[in-house]
Design a protein around this motif. Structure first.
Motif, PDB file in Angstrom:
ATOM      1  N   VAL A 120      67.665 129.475   4.482  1.00 22.87           N
ATOM      2  CA  VAL A 120      66.879 128.484   3.737  1.00 22.87           C
ATOM      3  C   VAL A 120      67.901 127.761   2.867  1.00 22.87           C
ATOM      4  CG1 VAL A 120      65.011 128.103   2.083  1.00 22.87           C
ATOM      5  CG2 VAL A 120      64.889 130.034   3.700  1.00 22.87           C
ATOM      6  N   ALA A 121      68.166 126.501   3.208  1.00 19.88           N
ATOM      7  CA  ALA A 121      69.278 125.783   2.576  1.00 19.88           C
ATOM      8  C   ALA A 121      68.764 124.785   1.550  1.00 19.88           C
ATOM      9  CB  ALA A 121      70.086 125.064   3.653  1.00 19.88           C
ATOM     10  N   GLN A 122      69.238 124.942   0.331  1.00 17.67           N
ATOM     11  CA  GLN A 122      68.839 124.011  -0.721  1.00 17.67           C
ATOM     12  C   GLN A 122      69.995 123.054  -0.985  1.00 17.67           C
ATOM     13  OE1 GLN A 122      66.591 126.029  -3.672  1.00 17.67           O
ATOM     14  NE2 GLN A 122      67.040 124.518  -5.254  1.00 17.67           N
ATOM     15  N   ILE A 123      69.709 121.759  -0.809  1.00 18.88           N
ATOM     16  CA  ILE A 123      70.776 120.766  -0.928  1.00 18.88           C
ATOM     17  C   ILE A 123      70.722 120.131  -2.306  1.00 18.88           C
ATOM     18  CG2 ILE A 123      71.819 118.719   0.121  1.00 18.88           C
ATOM     19  CD1 ILE A 123      71.172 119.901   2.701  1.00 18.88           C
ATOM     20  N   CYS A 124      71.639 120.550  -3.166  1.00 16.46           N
ATOM     21  CA  CYS A 124      71.659 120.071  -4.550  1.00 16.46           C
ATOM     22  C   CYS A 124      72.720 118.990  -4.748  1.00 16.46           C
ATOM     23  CB  CYS A 124      71.902 121.230  -5.510  1.00 16.46           C
ATOM     24  SG  CYS A 124      70.846 122.642  -5.224  1.00 16.46           S
ATOM     25  N   PHE A 125      73.031 118.260  -3.712  1.00 14.41           N
ATOM     26  CA  PHE A 125      73.854 117.056  -3.810  1.00 14.41           C
ATOM     27  C   PHE A 125      72.882 115.912  -4.070  1.00 14.41           C
ATOM     28  CE2 PHE A 125      77.357 118.287  -0.486  1.00 14.41           C
ATOM     29  CZ  PHE A 125      78.226 118.662  -1.490  1.00 14.41           C
ATOM     30  N   GLY A 126      73.332 114.902  -4.804  1.00 14.65           N
ATOM     31  CA  GLY A 126      72.472 113.751  -5.017  1.00 14.65           C
ATOM     32  C   GLY A 126      72.267 113.000  -3.709  1.00 14.65           C
ATOM     33  N   TYR A 127      71.015 112.742  -3.354  1.00 13.97           N
ATOM     34  CA  TYR A 127      70.729 111.915  -2.178  1.00 13.97           C
ATOM     35  C   TYR A 127      70.971 110.459  -2.560  1.00 13.97           C
ATOM     36  CZ  TYR A 127      69.016 115.714   0.725  1.00 13.97           C
ATOM     37  OH  TYR A 127      68.944 116.850   1.487  1.00 13.97           O
ATOM     38  N   PHE A 144      61.113 129.781  -2.727  1.00 16.59           N
ATOM     39  CA  PHE A 144      61.378 129.600  -1.295  1.00 16.59           C
ATOM     40  C   PHE A 144      62.259 130.711  -0.725  1.00 16.59           C
ATOM     41  CE2 PHE A 144      61.188 124.616  -1.627  1.00 16.59           C
ATOM     42  CZ  PHE A 144      59.852 124.708  -1.969  1.00 16.59           C
ATOM     43  N   GLY A 145      62.841 131.501  -1.606  1.00 20.31           N
ATOM     44  CA  GLY A 145      63.799 132.510  -1.140  1.00 20.31           C
ATOM     45  C   GLY A 145      65.039 131.848  -0.569  1.00 20.31           C
ATOM     46  N   THR A 146      65.541 130.836  -1.286  1.00 23.32           N
ATOM     47  CA  THR A 146      66.727 130.106  -0.832  1.00 23.32           C
ATOM     48  C   THR A 146      67.889 131.074  -0.578  1.00 23.32           C
ATOM     49  OG1 THR A 146      66.038 128.198  -2.109  1.00 23.32           O
ATOM     50  CG2 THR A 146      68.373 128.277  -1.491  1.00 23.32           C
ATOM     51  N   THR A 147      68.573 130.907   0.574  1.00 18.86           N
ATOM     52  CA  THR A 147      69.697 131.783   0.906  1.00 18.86           C
ATOM     53  C   THR A 147      71.018 131.041   0.875  1.00 18.86           C
ATOM     54  OG1 THR A 147      69.467 131.275   3.253  1.00 18.86           O
ATOM     55  CG2 THR A 147      68.292 133.224   2.451  1.00 18.86           C
ATOM     56  N   LEU A 148      70.941 129.703   0.902  1.00 17.62           N
ATOM     57  CA  LEU A 148      72.173 128.913   1.013  1.00 17.62           C
ATOM     58  C   LEU A 148      72.107 127.749   0.041  1.00 17.62           C
ATOM     59  CD1 LEU A 148      73.740 127.869   4.409  1.00 17.62           C
ATOM     60  CD2 LEU A 148      73.581 126.245   2.550  1.00 17.62           C
ATOM     61  N   LEU A 149      73.167 127.623  -0.729  1.00 20.34           N
ATOM     62  CA  LEU A 149      73.216 126.585  -1.751  1.00 20.34           C
ATOM     63  C   LEU A 149      74.287 125.564  -1.394  1.00 20.34           C
ATOM     64  CD1 LEU A 149      72.445 125.758  -4.751  1.00 20.34           C
ATOM     65  CD2 LEU A 149      74.341 127.215  -5.456  1.00 20.34           C
ATOM     66  N   VAL A 150      73.910 124.284  -1.418  1.00 14.88           N
ATOM     67  CA  VAL A 150      74.883 123.211  -1.203  1.00 14.88           C
ATOM     68  C   VAL A 150      74.989 122.431  -2.506  1.00 14.88           C
ATOM     69  CG1 VAL A 150      75.367 121.053   0.012  1.00 14.88           C
ATOM     70  CG2 VAL A 150      74.383 122.983   1.261  1.00 14.88           C
ATOM     71  N   ALA A 151      76.191 122.356  -3.063  1.00  8.85           N
ATOM     72  CA  ALA A 151      76.375 121.640  -4.335  1.00  8.85           C
ATOM     73  C   ALA A 151      77.852 121.356  -4.537  1.00  8.85           C
ATOM     74  CB  ALA A 151      75.851 122.476  -5.495  1.00  8.85           C
ATOM     75  N   THR A 152      78.160 120.537  -5.546  1.00 11.07           N
ATOM     76  CA  THR A 152      79.558 120.423  -5.958  1.00 11.07           C
ATOM     77  C   THR A 152      79.889 121.739  -6.665  1.00 11.07           C
ATOM     78  OG1 THR A 152      78.939 119.471  -8.097  1.00 11.07           O
ATOM     79  CG2 THR A 152      79.444 117.912  -6.335  1.00 11.07           C
ATOM     80  N   PRO A 153      81.157 122.150  -6.672  1.00  9.69           N
ATOM     81  CA  PRO A 153      81.478 123.396  -7.382  1.00  9.69           C
ATOM     82  C   PRO A 153      81.037 123.344  -8.846  1.00  9.69           C
ATOM     83  CG  PRO A 153      83.423 122.522  -6.244  1.00  9.69           C
ATOM     84  CD  PRO A 153      82.309 121.578  -5.984  1.00  9.69           C
ATOM     85  N   SER A 154      81.195 122.193  -9.496  1.00  7.48           N
ATOM     86  CA  SER A 154      80.805 122.145 -10.914  1.00  7.48           C
ATOM     87  C   SER A 154      79.301 122.302 -11.083  1.00  7.48           C
ATOM     88  CB  SER A 154      81.279 120.891 -11.636  1.00  7.48           C
ATOM     89  OG  SER A 154      81.775 119.929 -10.802  1.00  7.48           O
TER      90      SER A 154
END
Lengths: 141, 434
Positions: free
Chosen positions: B127-134, B172-182
């Protein structure tokens, strides 16, 4: 021995008020406060009636806080009283790192809060010479 | 898991594919793009001169300026009708750089990102949560389609609204996080402040970070906040080339595997433009060999890296690029000394008494460059005395002097008082430029 809090405050307008408003909003009574003019940042020393609660609230609000012990000694209001106390400490070979006071105590005598490198010894030598060393209960509201 | 067979080709076979694609690309840009034709004519090189991969060196470089000069669509090799998407880079000055994709380009992009996500451990069960700005930024949509292609559930939460991000992670039980390191660090801090223990209360096991470089100490900080079980890999790309998907770390964590059947890397001396021996550190230059709309030839990334051709334990045969040691654009020259912010970060993150966030301010007073670094006090035990805090400042100063050969003034500030970033961090302010 009593508890004091040391709070890291930046040299910015309103930074002390930031600390006191957390205390006020949570009904914590401030008994003593000390801070000196430093160029970059300051360590604010405070004594409050509920130190554990104050520490956790200040931490939650993002302050760096350390709780530690300090010796609080009753100071009789007569000339030379502080001089006598400081000589007892010096004669025991102890250096004072900093000193500040609690003045308002509803009819009771003021307390001097003293930090040295050996707090138990400081308290002991003062007691030996007849000084009254206060405990945390003595400064509750 | 290895996503595509192209990642494990013998080098000879890979090079044959690269050469055929390079020849085709060079011929096409020469025919279709006046700006390329002019450059190649000026350099006296014709498409048919490209007979081996070594001939790549004869081609002129492409710079960010070329994209700006041909804003918005001037470098495209296809008519507008064939485009199905455009993105733009987050340029801070002037016009942004615009990039375009045909339908096939989007497929290529998705494929490249799927490979990188799989390298970082992503599977269809995630379950991938994309925390990059769209938006115009390529990061979010790149990872979005790449992960969707793998079969993961994609949650396009975008950046910001950190409390809500955390709510979704829990619900959601997110398993994967996408973000900038900061931003991943910032979310981790907020998670901890809320009294959530990520190792017990959350299911996140994979972090795919990108959009900015991550130093090793920063990866350690990430583990401190998110737990040691989280697999944190970084990936690399830039919108001009395709977006994310150019390269990524596998779980061996020994550099980022470049998708070489799509991108040919070179390392050059940034001053002379000369190609350097494999293994030497220099500026990364990339040639796109499968792009339809915008196949940049020898694009100067301004990123400093090194190429490693030794085989990787993961089984992939593609070349690895060392984690970035900075961007030549970010390099500060302070009193004549070259300083990369990443060098400063490496020093600071090894000091346990301070937090992971910092700010660098460079100014000039009386014709002398001054560098001030703000760091957050984390170790409350130092509040016993000014001497202990002064000792900490001196210790940081000394470590920086050893690494940089420069004196910086260190300013301790209160915890959580420095700015947090939801996208790429901006930690350097150079007041000499304003």
């Amino acid at each position: 021995m009593i508890k004091q809090l040391s709070v890291f405050v930046q040299n910015e307008i309103g930074s002390l008020a930031g600390v006191t408003s957390v205390l006020k909003d949570n009904n914590i009574n401030l008994r003593a406060i000390a801070s000196f003019d430093t160029p970059e940042f300051a360590i604010l020393r405070i004594v409050v009636d509920q130190p554990e609660k104050a520490k956790s609230l200040l931490s939650e609000h993002g302050f760096a806080v350390k709780m530690s012990e300090a010796v609080a000694v009753e100071l009789i209001d007569k000339p030379g009283a502080l001089d006598g106390m400081l000589h007892v400490i010096a004669d025991a070979g102890l250096g004072v790192n900093y000193i500040y006071s609690i003045v308002v105590r509803e009819g009771k005598v003021p307390l001097m809060i003293i930090n040295t490198e050996d707090l138990p010894k400081t308290a002991a030598v003062l007691r030996e010479k007849g000084y009254t060393v206060a405990e945390q209960e003595d400064i509750k509201s | 898991m290895i996503w595509a067979k192209e990642e494990t080709l013998p080098r000879k076979e890979l090079e044959e594919i690269q050469l055929a694609r390079l020849k085709e690309t060079v011929t096409r840009v020469y025919e279709k793009v006046p700006a390329y034709r002019e450059k190649m004519d000026r350099a006296g090189v014709r498409s048919e001169d490209i007979r081996s991969l070594a001939d790549l060196q004869r081609l002129p470089f492409t710079n960010k300026k070329d994209l700006r000069d041909n804003y918005p669509f001037g470098l495209f090799t296809v008519p507008k009708k064939e485009l199905v998407r455009v993105h733009a880079s987050s340029g801070t000055t002037g016009k942004p750089t615009v990039v375009g994709y045909t339908r096939k380009d989007l497929q290529t992009w998705t494929e490249c990102v799927s490979r990188i996500a799989a390298m970082g451990g992503a599977t269809e069960d995630d379950v991938a949560q994309i925390c990059f700005g769209y938006g115009m930024f390529t990061g979010a949509l790149g990872l979005h389609y790449g992960l969707e292609n793998i079969g993961a559930i994609v949650c396009p939460t975008s950046s910001g609204n950190t409390q809500k991000q955390i709510m979704y992670m829990q619900d959601f039980g997110t398993t994967l996080l996408v973000a900038t390191p900061s931003y991943a660090l910032h979310i981790g801090e907020v998670v901890r402040q809320m009294g959530i223990d990520p190792e017990k209360d959350l299911k996140i096991k994979i972090g795919l970070v990108g959009g900015e470089g991550m130093t090793e100490p920063m990866r350690e900080e990430m583990h401190k906040l998110w737990g040691n079980d989280m697999k944190v890999t970084q990936n690399y790309g830039m919108s001009e080339l395709i977006g994310p998907g150019v390269s990524g770390e596998c779980l061996e964590l020994c550099g980022m595997h470049i998708n070489e059947d799509h991108f040919i890397p070179e390392i050059i001396d940034p001053d002379t433009g000369e190609v350097l021996e494999p293994g030497t550190k220099g500026e990364l230059v990339i040639t796109c060999i499968t792009k339809e709309a915008l196949p940049l030839i020898r694009y100067r990334t301004r990123d400093i890296s090194r190429l490693m051709y030794e085989p990787c334990k993961c089984g992939r045969t593609t070349v690895r690029m060392e984690n970035l040691s900075g961007r030549s654009d970010d390099m500060l020259i302070i009193r004549g000394v070259n300083v990369f912010p990443t060098q400063i970060e490496e020093v600071l993150l090894k000091v346990p008494e301070i937090g992971a966030h910092y700010e660098i301010i460079v100014d000039r007073k009386n014709h002398l460059d001054l560098m001030e670094i703000k760091v957050e006090l984390a170790d409350e035990s130092l509040l016993d005395s000014y001497a202990k805090l002064g000792e900490l400042e001196r210790k940081i100063k000394t470590s920086l002097r050893v690494v940089l050969g420069l004196d910086a003034s260190i300013k301790l500030v209160a915890p959580r008082s420095l700015q947090r970033f939801e996208g790429k961090a901006k930690r350097v302010t150079d007041l000499r430029k304003s």
